[in-house]
Design a protein around this motif. Structure first.
Motif, PDB file in Angstrom:
ATOM      1  N   TYR A   1       5.012  -1.477   0.232  1.00 39.14           N
ATOM      2  CA  TYR A   1       4.306  -1.585   0.820  1.00 39.14           C
ATOM      3  C   TYR A   1       3.312  -1.789   0.540  1.00 39.14           C
ATOM      4  CZ  TYR A   1       6.042  -1.916   5.991  1.00 39.14           C
ATOM      5  OH  TYR A   1       6.080  -1.982   6.861  1.00 39.14           O
ATOM      6  N   GLY A   2       3.286  -1.063  -1.005  1.00 38.85           N
ATOM      7  CA  GLY A   2       1.885  -0.707  -1.400  1.00 38.85           C
ATOM      8  C   GLY A   2       1.714  -1.479  -2.312  1.00 38.85           C
ATOM      9  N   THR A   3       2.520  -2.918  -3.031  1.00 39.06           N
ATOM     10  CA  THR A   3       2.995  -3.904  -3.777  1.00 39.06           C
ATOM     11  C   THR A   3       2.170  -4.674  -2.358  1.00 39.06           C
ATOM     12  OG1 THR A   3       4.642  -2.983  -4.752  1.00 39.06           O
ATOM     13  CG2 THR A   3       3.757  -5.266  -5.051  1.00 39.06           C
TER      14      THR A   3
ATOM     15  N   GLY B   1      -9.744   3.690  -1.939  1.00 39.43           N
ATOM     16  CA  GLY B   1      -9.077   2.926  -1.349  1.00 39.43           C
ATOM     17  C   GLY B   1      -8.535   2.519  -0.525  1.00 39.43           C
ATOM     18  N   VAL B   2      -6.938   2.377   0.098  1.00 39.17           N
ATOM     19  CA  VAL B   2      -6.566   2.372   1.971  1.00 39.17           C
ATOM     20  C   VAL B   2      -6.663   3.645   2.280  1.00 39.17           C
ATOM     21  CG1 VAL B   2      -5.409   0.437   1.180  1.00 39.17           C
ATOM     22  CG2 VAL B   2      -4.092   3.454   0.931  1.00 39.17           C
ATOM     23  N   ASN B   3      -6.843   3.739   3.658  1.00 42.84           N
ATOM     24  CA  ASN B   3      -7.086   5.086   4.832  1.00 42.84           C
ATOM     25  C   ASN B   3      -4.868   5.892   4.258  1.00 42.84           C
ATOM     26  OD1 ASN B   3      -9.184   5.062   4.450  1.00 42.84           O
ATOM     27  ND2 ASN B   3      -9.152   3.742   6.619  1.00 42.84           N
ATOM     28  N   ALA B   4      -5.212   7.165   3.929  1.00 42.17           N
ATOM     29  CA  ALA B   4      -4.116   7.448   4.499  1.00 42.17           C
ATOM     30  C   ALA B   4      -2.531   7.747   5.683  1.00 42.17           C
ATOM     31  CB  ALA B   4      -3.403   9.022   3.763  1.00 42.17           C
ATOM     32  N   PRO B   5      -1.952   7.008   5.913  1.00 42.91           N
ATOM     33  CA  PRO B   5      -0.459   7.235   5.454  1.00 42.91           C
ATOM     34  C   PRO B   5      -0.129   5.823   4.642  1.00 42.91           C
ATOM     35  CG  PRO B   5       0.122   7.320   7.496  1.00 42.91           C
ATOM     36  CD  PRO B   5      -1.295   7.045   7.542  1.00 42.91           C
ATOM     37  N   MET B   6      -0.960   4.653   4.811  1.00 46.30           N
ATOM     38  CA  MET B   6      -1.115   3.499   4.735  1.00 46.30           C
ATOM     39  C   MET B   6      -1.239   3.561   2.390  1.00 46.30           C
ATOM     40  SD  MET B   6      -2.865   0.305   5.422  1.00 46.30           S
ATOM     41  CE  MET B   6      -2.508   0.332   6.609  1.00 46.30           C
TER      42      MET B   6
END
Length: 355
Positions: A135-137, A298-303
């Motif tokens: 998902y991070g990729t 960067g992105v917001n948790a939990p993403m």
């Protein structure tokens, strides 16, 4: 002199000259070449570059994996395996090594059930680490792609206006570009991300943009404000050399408007510069998103994103170093492949650079 050997001119038509040629004669005389286009020629030259072709294959595999694997993977990127509703928290799922199982899963295996393994283990919250890397990729690639599209649209628009209009308009736009170039990139990106993050919290509350997250939106705004200058300079330089061509002057003489000339004549002739610059902008955007996520912007948790995964891995780097190594390798592979692919596109679509 033998008069019979001299062929006297005649006004009579030689009918033998009008006999249709046979297929063999046509094939011998006429060497037919298959029709091609600028794009087809570029693709052929690109495929002859083995390094660029290998980089393209690697990127296709990474993109397909980030899209398809979550479809059938049994674990979610946000599901804490040891925290089941109505049951006490099972801490045995936290910090599992690769291919290890929690207590509940071990009991299920002993009972004869099949349990899908955790290929990269789990993180400190008991979440499957492999699916979080996938998902991070996906998030990092999506951010890099959309950020590059934003840079492309803004850079093409401003660069084409500056190059076509010239004069005071060009002078004014280029001074703005020089000012932005003089700013320290890293410092401005961090400052703008922090300021925009605070300003956008209330603005997007209750809207669809809230699901995307304040940090991602602020990142896109940062790219729109700072990273268009290189693209605009390239487009401006191309249009300055093209606007004096005969077909452009003919269009102006026929009364064509400026936006029509730019869209129909100038921009299609800048397509090689656009393709190359966009291909090289994507890894830059991915790297920027990664280090901002590493800093917590960067992105917001939990993403997850690759940068946030590397940042979270610092807490247990001595006990679980592979959690930092895995996202670092993926980031390096993506950035290296895209850079090599960009170099290959530059050589393929602009062969003048090869002399």
């Amino acid at each position: 002199m033998d008069m019979k050997k001299i062929k006297m001119p005649s006004l009579h038509t030689d009918l033998d000259a009008f006999i249709p040629a046979t297929d063999a004669e046509k094939e011998y005389i006429v060497q037919m070449r298959p029709s091609t286009t600028f794009f087809k020629d570029g693709v052929k030259r690109l495929l002859k570059n083995k390094i660029a072709t290998a980089s393209l294959i690697i990127m296709v595999i990474i993109i397909l994996a980030s899209i398809l694997i979550p479809v059938f993977w049994p674990y979610s990127y946000e599901a804490q395996l040891g925290n089941q509703p109505g049951k006490p928290v099972d801490s045995s799922y936290n910090n599992l090594a690769p291919f290890e199982y929690g207590k509940t899963e071990l009991k299920r295996i002993e009972a004869g059930e099949k349990v899908f393994p955790h290929i990269f283990g789990t993180d400190s919250a008991g979440r499957d680490y492999f699916i979080r890397v996938v998902y991070g990729t996906r998030i990092s690639l999506a951010v890099g792609l959309f950020a590059s599209i934003i840079v492309l649209i803004i850079g093409m628009t401003i660069g084409s206006i500056a190059g076509y209009c010239g004069g005071k308009v060009d002078l004014f736009i280029m001074r703005i570009v020089d000012i932005i170039y003089s700013l320290p990139d890293m410092l401005m990106v961090i400052l703008l991300s922090v300021v925009l993050k605070m300003a956008l919290v209330d603005a997007i509350a209750g809207t669809v943009l809230e699901k995307i997250g304040v940090n991602i939106i602020s990142l896109f705004i940062v790219f729109g404000l700072l990273y268009w200058v290189s693209m605009s300079r390239l487009i401006r330089g191309q249009i300055l050399s093209l606007r004096e061509q005969e077909y452009v002057l003919a269009s102006k003489a026929m009364g064509a408007k400026a936006n029509w000339v730019i869209r129909k004549h100038l921009m299609p002739n800048c397509i090689s510069v656009v393709i190359i610059s966009t291909a090289l902008q994507i890894p830059s955007a991915i790297f920027t998103e990664s280090y901002l996520s590493f800093l917590g912007l960067g992105v917001n948790a939990p993403m997850p994103s690759l940068g946030s995964l590397a940042s979270d891995a610092l807490n247990g780097i001595h006990s679980y170093p592979y959690r930092l190594v895995i996202p670092a390798i993926v980031i390096s592979l993506i950035v290296l492949s895209l850079n090599l692919l960009g170099d290959g596109l530059r050589d393929a679509f602009d062969p003048k650079l090869n002399g």
